[in-house]
Design an enzyme around this catalytic site. Structure first.
Site, PDB file in Angstrom:
ATOM      1  CB  CYS A  99      31.621  31.842  34.012  1.00 42.96           C
ATOM      2  SG  CYS A  99      32.393  32.247  32.457  1.00 42.96           S
ATOM      3  NE  ARG A 130      31.243  36.057  28.121  1.00 37.69           N
ATOM      4  CZ  ARG A 130      31.649  35.704  29.337  1.00 37.69           C
ATOM      5  NH1 ARG A 130      31.170  34.630  29.911  1.00 37.69           N
ATOM      6  NH2 ARG A 130      32.529  36.432  29.988  1.00 37.69           N
TER       7      ARG A 130
HETATM    8  C1  EPZ Z   1      39.350  36.892  36.105  1.00 37.28           C
HETATM    9  O1  EPZ Z   1      38.134  36.752  36.836  1.00 37.28           O
HETATM   10  C2  EPZ Z   1      39.058  36.339  34.737  1.00 37.28           C
HETATM   11  N1  EPZ Z   1      37.979  37.122  34.126  1.00 37.28           N
HETATM   12  C3  EPZ Z   1      38.647  34.875  34.843  1.00 37.28           C
HETATM   13  O2  EPZ Z   1      38.579  34.400  33.514  1.00 37.28           O
HETATM   14  C4  EPZ Z   1      39.746  34.073  35.553  1.00 37.28           C
HETATM   15  O3  EPZ Z   1      39.265  32.766  35.787  1.00 37.28           O
HETATM   16  C5  EPZ Z   1      40.096  34.739  36.880  1.00 37.28           C
HETATM   17  O4  EPZ Z   1      40.421  36.124  36.692  1.00 37.28           O
HETATM   18  C6  EPZ Z   1      41.310  34.066  37.527  1.00 37.28           C
HETATM   19  O5  EPZ Z   1      42.414  34.178  36.683  1.00 37.28           O
HETATM   20  C7  EPZ Z   1      38.274  38.325  33.631  1.00 37.28           C
HETATM   21  O6  EPZ Z   1      39.410  38.777  33.685  1.00 37.28           O
HETATM   22  C8  EPZ Z   1      37.128  39.087  32.990  1.00 37.28           C
HETATM   23  P1  EPZ Z   1      39.533  36.636  40.512  1.00 37.28           P
HETATM   24  P2  EPZ Z   1      38.008  37.463  38.279  1.00 37.28           P
HETATM   25  O7  EPZ Z   1      39.009  37.881  41.136  1.00 37.28           O
HETATM   26  O8  EPZ Z   1      38.790  38.706  38.274  1.00 37.28           O
HETATM   27  C9  EPZ Z   1      38.077  34.987  44.717  1.00 37.28           C
HETATM   28  C10 EPZ Z   1      37.637  33.578  31.575  1.00 37.28           C
HETATM   29  O9  EPZ Z   1      37.425  32.400  31.297  1.00 37.28           O
HETATM   30  N2  EPZ Z   1      37.690  36.379  44.972  1.00 37.28           N
HETATM   31  O10 EPZ Z   1      40.989  36.529  40.201  1.00 37.28           O
HETATM   32  O11 EPZ Z   1      36.565  37.518  38.618  1.00 37.28           O
HETATM   33  C11 EPZ Z   1      37.209  34.336  43.658  1.00 37.28           C
HETATM   34  O12 EPZ Z   1      36.031  33.806  44.233  1.00 37.28           O
HETATM   35  C12 EPZ Z   1      37.296  34.068  32.959  1.00 37.28           C
HETATM   36  O13 EPZ Z   1      38.182  34.423  30.819  1.00 37.28           O
HETATM   37  C13 EPZ Z   1      37.269  36.714  46.249  1.00 37.28           C
HETATM   38  O14 EPZ Z   1      37.197  35.881  47.152  1.00 37.28           O
HETATM   39  O15 EPZ Z   1      38.718  36.367  39.178  1.00 37.28           O
HETATM   40  C14 EPZ Z   1      38.118  33.264  43.120  1.00 37.28           C
HETATM   41  O16 EPZ Z   1      38.061  32.145  43.993  1.00 37.28           O
HETATM   42  C15 EPZ Z   1      36.545  33.039  33.763  1.00 37.28           C
HETATM   43  N3  EPZ Z   1      36.910  38.006  46.489  1.00 37.28           N
HETATM   44  C16 EPZ Z   1      39.508  33.897  43.212  1.00 37.28           C
HETATM   45  O17 EPZ Z   1      39.382  34.979  44.138  1.00 37.28           O
HETATM   46  C17 EPZ Z   1      36.978  38.978  45.522  1.00 37.28           C
HETATM   47  O18 EPZ Z   1      36.655  40.153  45.812  1.00 37.28           O
HETATM   48  C18 EPZ Z   1      40.023  34.450  41.886  1.00 37.28           C
HETATM   49  O19 EPZ Z   1      39.074  35.386  41.416  1.00 37.28           O
HETATM   50  C19 EPZ Z   1      37.405  38.611  44.228  1.00 37.28           C
HETATM   51  C20 EPZ Z   1      37.764  37.304  43.974  1.00 37.28           C
END
Ligand code: EPZ
Length: 430
Positions: free
Chosen positions: A117, A399
């Site tokens: 996204c 999606r």
């Molecule tokens: C998952 O994304 C979901 N996607 C997202 O849903 C969801 O918004 C998110 O989890 C939070 O619940 C999938 O599961 C495919 P994160 P993900 O790693 O895993 C920071 C939807 O609409 N972060 O939990 O990418 C990041 O920047 C999508 O279905 C780091 O800093 O999210 C964010 O601020 C959109 N370093 C926070 O953590 C990292 O290495 C949460 O990200 C990883 C993440």
């Protein structure tokens, strides 16, 4: 691009069946690579992200057989590469789960830097921190992330600096066959993490504590094939709950896990909506004006960030001024507010906080789906707006939402999908 045409004003009533969880499916499909025999996955959502991941598995050599729209059998044994095709994988962020799965099988992996996204930076530093702790080196070359274990992967204690769903899932995938014990501290607790752990344990893994902030993984030698059914989609369910409330409707959302929806139910009740929980249903009834409230998104079990656009669309027509605080994502997960303002919403955004002044009604307008959940918010706004709303770029919505038009029509919405013939029109129509 195709669009949805929505005539607002209809109350949603009746029943809607929720599909399998997208964010569980997108991790469980790559996890099949770790098995030494075929796996049958049931209750998969029929959405484009799942189709893309199954295509990637097929392109890597796996045998993928669709038994029906929601059931596939995947034989990972013919998989013959530790590299994921860049052109396809870049389309979705979840392709990065192939890193953990391929590391678990081959002790090396190469995957394109994730897409996903467009609401801000989406780093993977915590994923890489976990892989390094398990004994891997990594490099970024030409948009591909290459991760390689010097020898075999070994257990480690990993304290995540950020509560991250993706890193928690990816480290589990890499650690299930590592030598020894891996402990993940400050782990994410989302339902889809529990689902991945349950799937891997069904294959013979030894994972304990999923759903808490401390997950312990004892490495095992082999993972067998299995049959597994994906949990219901918490966010799809929440989206229909909010749509029911927005239209002053009476909707029973079926095939859900009410416990996964508690933070959403609580917020709706705070706004004056009635939510009745059944064993695998929630009934949402809204028969009085919506009250304002404040929302702060949090990792599970807090209010889900993936419900932030939808609840903001609801607050746009509530009585009074509400505040929405996006505390999970850096950057800008409020881009869709500009589209809501085109419909008459009174919302101002200051960094990670949106101030929402409720209005009596929204007005239909041509708007765009800027990402998956923003698109869902525009559909909800269109359902309640006066007049007609056209939501463009619906591929984002599709999606993650199976048959959203059919499901809404079933509930009484006046919505249809208009094909954008300009896309298909041949160059020279003779
Ligand atoms: C998952 O994304 C979901 N996607 C997202 O849903 C969801 O918004 C998110 O989890 C939070 O619940 C999938 O599961 C495919 P994160 P993900 O790693 O895993 C920071 C939807 O609409 N972060 O939990 O990418 C990041 O920047 C999508 O279905 C780091 O800093 O999210 C964010 O601020 C959109 N370093 C926070 O953590 C990292 O290495 C949460 O990200 C990883 C993440």
């Amino acid at each position: 691009m195709d669009k949805y045409v929505i005539k607002g004003g209809n109350r949603l009533t009746g029943e809607v069946n929720i599909s399998g969880a997208k964010n569980a499916a997108v991790a469980i499909i790559p996890a099949v690579i770790l098995a030494d025999a075929p796996c049958r996955l049931e209750n998969l959502p029929d959405i484009s992200d799942v189709k893309t991941l199954l295509y990637i598995m097929d392109s890597m050599g796996a045998r993928v057989d669709y038994l029906d729209r929601h059931t596939v059998e995947i034989d990972p044994r013919p998989v013959s590469t530790d590299t994921v095709d860049a052109d396809v994988a870049r389309r979705i962020r979840a392709s990065y789960y192939f890193l953990g799965a391929l590391l678990g099988r081959y002790h090396k992996a190469a995957v394109p830097l994730p897409g996903g996204c467009n609401f801000g930076v989406r780093p993977i530093d915590q994923h890489l921190k976990g892989f390094a702790a398990l004994g891997c080196d990594y490099s970024l070359d030409n948009g591909m992330i290459a991760v390689t274990a010097q020898e075999e992967l070994h257990g480690a204690n990993i304290y995540l600096d950020v509560v991250t769903v993706g890193a928690t899932m990816n480290i589990i995938l890499a650690a299930v066959k590592a030598r020894g014990l891996t402990v993940i501290e400050n782990a994410a607790r989302e339902p889809h993490i529990v689902d991945l752990a349950n799937f891997l344990n069904t294959m013979g893994a030894d994972i304990r504590g999923a759903g808490t902030d401390t997950i312990k993984i004892h490495g095992v030698q082999k993972l067998r094939g299995c049959t597994y059914s994906i949990i219901p989609d918490q966010i799809e369910a929440g989206t229909y709950m909010v749509a029911a409330a927005a239209t002053g409707g009476d909707v029973t959302v079926r095939n859900v896990t009410p416990k996964h929806l508690e933070s959403i139910s609580a917020k709706l009740e705070e706004m004056g909506v009635t939510v009745e929980e059944g064993d695998d249903t929630v009934r949402v009834v809204c028969d009085k004006p919506l009250r304002k409230c404040n929302v702060k998104t949090q990792p599970h079990p807090g209010f889900p960030t993936d419900m932030q656009p939808q609840i903001t669309a609801l607050l746009a027509i509530a009585r009074g001024t509400s505040m929405v605080n996006e505390s999970v994502w850096e950057g800008n997960r409020f881009k869709y507010v500009g589209e809501l303002r085109r419909m008459g919403a009174q919302i101002t955004v200051d960094g990670k906080v949106a101030i929402v002044e409720g209005v009596d009604h929204l007005k239909g307008a041509p708007v765009r789906a800027l990402d998956l959940r923003a698109g869902a918010a525009m559909v909800i706004a269109g359902l309640v707006a006066e007049g007609t709303t056209q939501v463009e770029d619906v591929k984002y919505i599709e999606r993650g939402y199976e048959n959203i038009v059919e499901k809404l029509v079933q509930l009484g919405a006046d919505i249809y999908r208009r094909q954008d013939l300009s896309e298909e029109a041949p160059e020279n129509v003779g």
